[in-house]
Design a protein around this motif. Sequence first.
Motif, PDB file in Angstrom:
ATOM      1  N   LEU A  97       0.829  -1.205   0.000  1.00 63.94           N
ATOM      2  CA  LEU A  97       0.000   0.000   0.000  1.00 63.94           C
ATOM      3  C   LEU A  97       0.867   1.259   0.000  1.00 63.94           C
ATOM      4  CD1 LEU A  97      -2.813  -1.008   2.525  1.00 63.94           C
ATOM      5  CD2 LEU A  97      -3.001  -0.805   0.046  1.00 63.94           C
ATOM      6  N   TYR A  98       1.920   1.239   0.794  1.00 69.01           N
ATOM      7  CA  TYR A  98       2.838   2.389   0.839  1.00 69.01           C
ATOM      8  C   TYR A  98       3.514   2.593  -0.514  1.00 69.01           C
ATOM      9  CZ  TYR A  98       7.024   5.075   2.038  1.00 69.01           C
ATOM     10  OH  TYR A  98       8.037   6.006   2.062  1.00 69.01           O
ATOM     11  N   PHE A  99       3.831   1.495  -1.204  1.00 68.65           N
ATOM     12  CA  PHE A  99       4.461   1.580  -2.524  1.00 68.65           C
ATOM     13  C   PHE A  99       3.561   2.326  -3.506  1.00 68.65           C
ATOM     14  CE2 PHE A  99       4.769  -0.209  -6.806  1.00 68.65           C
ATOM     15  CZ  PHE A  99       6.100   0.019  -7.101  1.00 68.65           C
ATOM     16  N   PHE A 100       2.268   1.950  -3.557  1.00 66.58           N
ATOM     17  CA  PHE A 100       1.366   2.602  -4.505  1.00 66.58           C
ATOM     18  C   PHE A 100       0.981   4.007  -4.047  1.00 66.58           C
ATOM     19  CE2 PHE A 100       0.649  -1.856  -5.748  1.00 66.58           C
ATOM     20  CZ  PHE A 100       0.831  -1.726  -7.119  1.00 66.58           C
ATOM     21  N   GLN A 101       1.053   4.280  -2.764  1.00 63.35           N
ATOM     22  CA  GLN A 101       0.810   5.635  -2.286  1.00 63.35           C
ATOM     23  C   GLN A 101       1.948   6.576  -2.684  1.00 63.35           C
ATOM     24  OE1 GLN A 101       0.304   5.199   1.936  1.00 63.35           O
ATOM     25  NE2 GLN A 101      -1.768   4.374   1.771  1.00 63.35           N
ATOM     26  N   SER A 102       3.156   6.038  -2.800  1.00 63.95           N
ATOM     27  CA  SER A 102       4.333   6.870  -3.056  1.00 63.95           C
ATOM     28  C   SER A 102       4.733   6.898  -4.523  1.00 63.95           C
ATOM     29  CB  SER A 102       5.522   6.356  -2.220  1.00 63.95           C
ATOM     30  OG  SER A 102       5.201   6.329  -0.843  1.00 63.95           O
ATOM     31  N   THR A 103       4.166   6.035  -5.353  1.00 60.19           N
ATOM     32  CA  THR A 103       4.502   6.003  -6.777  1.00 60.19           C
ATOM     33  C   THR A 103       3.262   6.304  -7.607  1.00 60.19           C
ATOM     34  OG1 THR A 103       4.106   3.604  -6.897  1.00 60.19           O
ATOM     35  CG2 THR A 103       6.353   4.327  -6.392  1.00 60.19           C
ATOM     36  N   ASP A 104       3.468   6.420  -8.925  1.00 57.10           N
ATOM     37  CA  ASP A 104       2.378   6.779  -9.832  1.00 57.10           C
ATOM     38  C   ASP A 104       1.991   5.625 -10.751  1.00 57.10           C
ATOM     39  OD1 ASP A 104       2.308   9.396  -8.834  1.00 57.10           O
ATOM     40  OD2 ASP A 104       3.943  10.008 -10.162  1.00 57.10           O
ATOM     41  N   TYR A 105       2.352   4.414 -10.403  1.00 55.67           N
ATOM     42  CA  TYR A 105       2.027   3.279 -11.269  1.00 55.67           C
ATOM     43  C   TYR A 105       0.515   3.100 -11.372  1.00 55.67           C
ATOM     44  CZ  TYR A 105       6.929   1.892 -11.246  1.00 55.67           C
ATOM     45  OH  TYR A 105       8.291   1.859 -11.410  1.00 55.67           O
ATOM     46  N   ASP A 106       0.048   2.962 -12.601  1.00 54.70           N
ATOM     47  CA  ASP A 106      -1.372   2.813 -12.858  1.00 54.70           C
ATOM     48  C   ASP A 106      -1.725   1.409 -13.358  1.00 54.70           C
ATOM     49  OD1 ASP A 106      -3.705   3.289 -15.176  1.00 54.70           O
ATOM     50  OD2 ASP A 106      -4.023   4.353 -13.298  1.00 54.70           O
ATOM     51  N   LEU A 107      -0.718   0.674 -13.764  1.00 52.95           N
ATOM     52  CA  LEU A 107      -0.945  -0.651 -14.343  1.00 52.95           C
ATOM     53  C   LEU A 107       0.129  -1.609 -13.845  1.00 52.95           C
ATOM     54  CD1 LEU A 107      -2.484  -2.397 -16.475  1.00 52.95           C
ATOM     55  CD2 LEU A 107      -0.779  -1.657 -18.119  1.00 52.95           C
ATOM     56  N   VAL A 108      -0.263  -2.802 -13.422  1.00 50.54           N
ATOM     57  CA  VAL A 108       0.668  -3.830 -12.964  1.00 50.54           C
ATOM     58  C   VAL A 108       0.503  -5.052 -13.861  1.00 50.54           C
ATOM     59  CG1 VAL A 108       1.402  -5.300 -11.063  1.00 50.54           C
ATOM     60  CG2 VAL A 108       0.536  -3.012 -10.593  1.00 50.54           C
ATOM     61  N   ILE A 109       1.601  -5.477 -14.467  1.00 49.07           N
ATOM     62  CA  ILE A 109       1.595  -6.637 -15.353  1.00 49.07           C
ATOM     63  C   ILE A 109       2.433  -7.739 -14.723  1.00 49.07           C
ATOM     64  CG2 ILE A 109       2.190  -7.499 -17.646  1.00 49.07           C
ATOM     65  CD1 ILE A 109       1.938  -4.610 -18.636  1.00 49.07           C
TER      66      ILE A 109
END
Length: 302
Positions: free
Chosen positions: A249-261
Amino acid sequence: MDQHRMKKTLISLVRGLANILDSVLSWQENKDNSSATKTKFLDLAPTDKADQAGVYSEAIRFATNNAKVSNIALTGPYGSGKSSIIQSFLKSYRRPALHISLAAFVPEVNSDGGKVSRQEIERSILQQMLYGADANKLPLSRFKRIQSPGVWSILKSLYITLGILALWYVFSQRKDIISGTFFTPFALSNGFNFGIGAFAAIFLWLTLHHFYVASFGLSLKSVSLKDVEIRPAHDDQTSILNRHLDEILYFFQSTDYDLVIIEDLDRFNDSEIFVTLREINSLVNENAGVKTNHQVSLRLAR
């Protein structure tokens, strides 16, 4: 004397011209060799020109733009070109995408009797996720990485040195500070003492704040008292992804990644990991602290 200088100048010009011609000839030879090599050999890596009509990319783009869709599965037999479809789609995808590959485990699965545990699969997913991002964007992460020293490191060490010197100076003047004479007179002429005092106070506060924030990353692994050992309750959980859900959760809060493959996920014949990823994906999408509006977990099956 003048003739000698002219001779040296002419020799230098001739040598320079020869070097230029040699460089041009070398470039032309490399270009010809490269063209000849391209006609002889063809790599088997995924290509970004597999979807010339754009049908597959249009379908995936429709799913990624649909707020009701958060999980996509691209299926097909081995070698059918799914990786090339993904590469072709990412070529026109303008938002940040995180690409996770589990191909390193495939030879172990295909070998006789080879089997990769679920924890190893989840550990690989977590490592590629966290270690693929810039360490400066995840300062509170418990997964620490080695950072190459740069200009900021030099400035930081200089700041620490000046801060220590300022604290030492203020400490040596503690009697004057207690009596009040250190800040007397309250005028510009006493600016040095005011500046040193303010800098020392700010440095002390930032240092305490840094250690306070760093304490968030500490975790108790175990306490051993001779024959008695105490461990956290979550230590026996089988899912590494669930255990480190706060990190994800902290990773996605701190980055702008919109898609995970995630590629090659279905080769391990473990349906539970799909359920775990769907649960985590739902939590990420519903988390109020995530910056992006729509996270998609794209599962690439072979």
